[in-house]
Structures are given as C-alpha cells and as structure tokens.
Scaffold this active site. Structure first.
Site, mmCIF file in Angstrom:
data_model
loop_
_atom_site.group_PDB
_atom_site.id
_atom_site.type_symbol
_atom_site.label_atom_id
_atom_site.label_comp_id
_atom_site.label_asym_id
_atom_site.label_seq_id
_atom_site.Cartn_x
_atom_site.Cartn_y
_atom_site.Cartn_z
ATOM 1 N N CYS A 123 -2.097 3.476 1.883
ATOM 2 C CA CYS A 123 -2.229 2.403 2.671
ATOM 3 C C CYS A 123 -3.583 2.552 3.408
ATOM 4 C CB CYS A 123 -1.230 2.274 3.666
ATOM 5 S SG CYS A 123 0.572 1.608 2.874
ATOM 6 N N HIS A 403 -0.348 -7.437 4.420
ATOM 7 C CA HIS A 403 -0.624 -5.785 4.495
ATOM 8 C C HIS A 403 -1.049 -5.810 2.731
ATOM 9 C CE1 HIS A 403 -1.298 -1.684 3.988
ATOM 10 N NE2 HIS A 403 -0.071 -1.407 3.923
ATOM 11 N N CYS A 433 -0.751 4.709 9.261
ATOM 12 C CA CYS A 433 0.031 5.661 8.170
ATOM 13 C C CYS A 433 -0.244 5.405 6.916
ATOM 14 C CB CYS A 433 1.537 5.651 8.602
ATOM 15 S SG CYS A 433 2.031 4.113 8.196
#
Length: 449
Positions: A123, A403, A433
């Site tokens: 990510c 996302h 994160c």
C-alpha cells in the site's frame, strides 16, 4: 492506557467548515538545509477513485495510469520530452503490462527516450515511487521525475492450480500425440479449481481484516467507535467533494462509457444503518465490517516532482517541498497495521520537529480501527503525543475516497499540499501502513505563497 488514549482523543473538536479563501502560510523555521537540494512537488492529479467492478470494469491498469499521466501533462503543460524519468507503483500486476510505468508512459505520449520502471511495496508503492524520484533528483541524476501509482481490482489475475499449470506447460513441450493424450488423461477435476488472489500475508496467511479485528480486541476499540470514525471519514469526504476541494481529481472519459469526474465510494450513512452489517472477518463476534473498512478500488495517480531550481526555471510555482521521509518494518503478525505508529516519531526526529509543529495530518485509513483517533499504541502517546482530530484527514480518507493500493500515496501527498495552501499551515505529515508490517512517513513543507 489504550482506553485513556481513545478517551482523550474523543474530546478533541472536529472542524467541518470549509471556505474558498486560501490562508497565508504561518511563519516557522524552514527545513531547508545548506548544500542540500530543495525538491518540490509541482503538481499532483488522480483519476476518480471508483469501487471495483463499476465504470472502469472493462479497462486495464495501464489505461488508468495513462489517464493520470495525460491529466498531469494537461494540468502542467510540461513538454513530453522534458521529463527525465517515470516511476510507477502497483501491487497486483497485470502480467501483460508488468512494467506498467513504461506502457502507460508510451500510451500517454511521453517521449520513448524517457526511461520508466515500476515498483511494488504494497500500500506504500506510490510512496516508494515518489521517494525514489526524490533520491534520483537529490543525487543529481534527474531534474524532473513523474511518479505515480495504479491499482485495478476489477480484473485481478486468477491462476490455474499448480498441477494444472504443470500439465499445461508439459503439454506445450510434448512431441508426440501419445504424450499429449497421456497428459490430458492425467487431468483431474480438482486440477481445474482456480487459485483466487487473497489480500493476505504470505508469511502468516492472515488477512488484513483478521489482523484489524485482533488489533481492535487488543486495544479495546469497540464496533461503535470504529463506525463513528468511518462515518466521520465519509461525512468529511462528502463535504470536501461538494465544496470543490478535491482539486486533484481529473475527469476521465471511459471508452464506450460516460465521463467520470467524481469518486463513487463516498457514501455518508448513519450509525443505525452501519450497525446492521455483520462482521466481515471474524464471525460472529468481530467488529470489523464492510462499513468500517476501505473498499476494493480502481484508480491511478501521478505527481510531477522537480528540483526547485528546475521548476522555477521552467516557470512553475511549486505546491510544496518534499522533506524528510522514513520507511519502517515490524512484526507482520501482531503489528501489521502499525506502520505509522513507528514511522511518525522517526520522521519527526529526523526533521527536528514535534507533533505540535505539524499543521496537517494525512494518514492512510486501511481500517477504522487502524487509526481510530489516530493512534492506538500507548508508546505513541508517551513518546510524541497524538495527532489532534481537528488537523486529521479533514477531507476524508481511504475509508471514503477509496484505496487503490498502488495509488494512495500520491493522493496523500497531494492532499497535504492542497490543505497546507488552503489552511495556511507550514508542515504536513503523511503516514501509511503496508502489507508485510511495513510503513512510511514523510514531512511536507508548504511552498511560500
């Protein structure tokens, strides 16, 4: 102690009011250093972030990346041969375009003389793309680099089983009809079962949702508290969208379909409606649901990063300075989602700042529990304090905006730059994160208005 941290954060007021007037930047010390090259964010754009399986469903990843690059070209007017390098981040790669940076750059019309490569770091893939660009400029290798990220969850690669793959490869090498018939005869029904991709840790075989549920239990974060945070994210995103503050979003004409100009996952609900959803991961007693988790998203982003000297020489007014950054790693089982907890104090120490110096916080919201009231770790509270709610993700976050794994980092950085301009702050902090127990944080300084 964890409950004390949560209670203290709940007392912080939340600002919902927006205005159209930019505020003059506050005057604090600058992070510029003698003999260190200033590196700036000139512009940042992104396609609308859409829920997977919707309007982008028939595209390919490089289509979205190309759209973001074309949007950046249009917004900046930079000549297509004036960029020195292009770097893109992605997580689940389309095998036909494994170096999606190169394919998207060629499709967008950039010079074929411009090198391009693709990075992956879960990510924080586009964060890695941006900091790689910063490193190349700082080293004097480049003056202008385009960084970005893309993720396309509407059509992820689904593989045949291992036994079926071996049989098919052997069939390709078979020389006689007998060999081929023998291999075909060895195929069993079970061999036809596909291998579906899962958002799970390879080292632990645990999904992020399970990890989020365990985190909630460990720190005593209730279902109600998670739903409240998710509702806050959607409410703020809707207000920002309606106020025209999400200026990084570009319109995109989807081939064969309509023009898309807005994120489609922003859906303010009510606590009553959210309470009706069942646990998504640990059943029946888990607290993580579809409502307080980020959803699977298609989208792409792109930013233009330059040395300040080059940007000014080309007539650009930069948006922000990209200052100190760090990457961290920790236990992928019990600390999977705590990357910002470790990266934030490190980057503040590196920059010589305190939490009070930060005017704008933009943290990735993987799950509501991950950053409910910003931090759950007592260590964080003791060391440097917690981000005040009135500065935190005021234009929504990943829970509401969406996302796309490889693209979120650029959204975070561009949002910080825009909020600093809007709110008159000087320093912003990005943190996120990532799978594997990794994390990233970066300090961004407003460019003088």
């Amino acid at each position: 102690m964890a409950s004390m941290l949560l209670n203290s954060m709940r007392t912080c007021p939340v600002i919902f009011e927006f205005s159209d007037v930019s505020v003059q930047t506050k005057s604090k010390k600058t992070l510029a250093r003698p003999s260190v090259k200033n590196i700036v964010l000139v512009e940042g754009v992104r396609t609308p972030f859409l829920m997977s399986g919707t309007t982008y469903a028939d595209l390919m990843p490089h289509d979205l990346a190309r759209a973001a690059l074309q949007g950046l070209l249009h917004k900046t007017g930079i000549p297509k041969d004036a960029v020195d390098y292009i770097i893109y981040g992605t997580v689940i790669q389309e095998v036909k375009t494994s170096n999606v940076a190169r394919e998207a750059a060629l499709g967008a019309g950039f010079s074929d003389k411009i090198p391009a490569h693709t990075v992956t770091m879960a990510c924080i893939s586009s964060n890695q793309a941006m900091t790689s660009a910063v490193g190349m400029i700082a080293a004097g290798q480049c003056d202008a680099v385009v960084a970005g990220g893309v993720e396309f969850m509407s059509d992820v690669p689904i593989r045949h089983s291992r036994k079926m793959r071996k049989t098919m490869l052997s069939l390709n090498k078979a020389k006689t009809l007998g060999q081929r018939l023998g291999l075909i005869g060895s195929i069993r029904l079970a061999h036809l079962a596909p291998e579906l991709p899962a958002v799970a840790e390879f080292s632990t075989a645990e999904t992020m949702g399970h990890s989020a549920d365990r985190l909630a239990a460990a720190f005593g974060v209730s279902r109600v508290e998670q739903d409240e945070f998710a509702l806050r994210s959607h409410t703020l995103a809707k207000k920002a969208q309606d106020a025209g503050l999400l200026k990084d979003v570009i319109s995109f004409k989807v081939p064969g379909r309509d023009i898309v100009s807005k994120d489609n996952g922003i859906r303010p609900s009510s606590m009553e409606q959210m309470a009706k959803l069942k646990p998504a991961f640990i059943k029946p007693h888990g607290t993580v649901t579809a409502a307080n988790s980020s959803f699977l998203t298609d989208g792409a982003s792109a930013v233009l990063i330059m040395s300040e000297e080059k940007a000014l020489a080309m007539g650009y007014k930069p948006k922000a300075y990209l200052r100190d950054f760090v990457y961290v790693s920790q236990d992928p089982k019990d600390q999977l989602l705590l990357g910002p907890t470790y990266s934030t104090p490190k980057v503040l120490e590196r920059a010589g700042l305190t939490m009070d110096d930060i005017d704008v916080f933009e943290f990735h919201e993987a799950f509501a529990v991950s950053y409910h009231n910003a931090f759950l770790f007592v260590k964080m509270c003791i060391n440097v304090g917690t981000p005040p709610t009135e500065k935190f993700n005021l234009w929504g976050g990943s829970l509401s905006l969406g996302h796309p794994f490889g693209a979120t980092g650029c959204r975070l950085v561009t949002t910080v730059a825009h909020r600093l301009q809007k709110e008159g702050g000087q320093y912003g902090l990005v943190a996120a994160c990532a799978a594997g127990g990794q994390g990233h944080a970066m300090v961004i300084e407003a460019y003088p208005q």
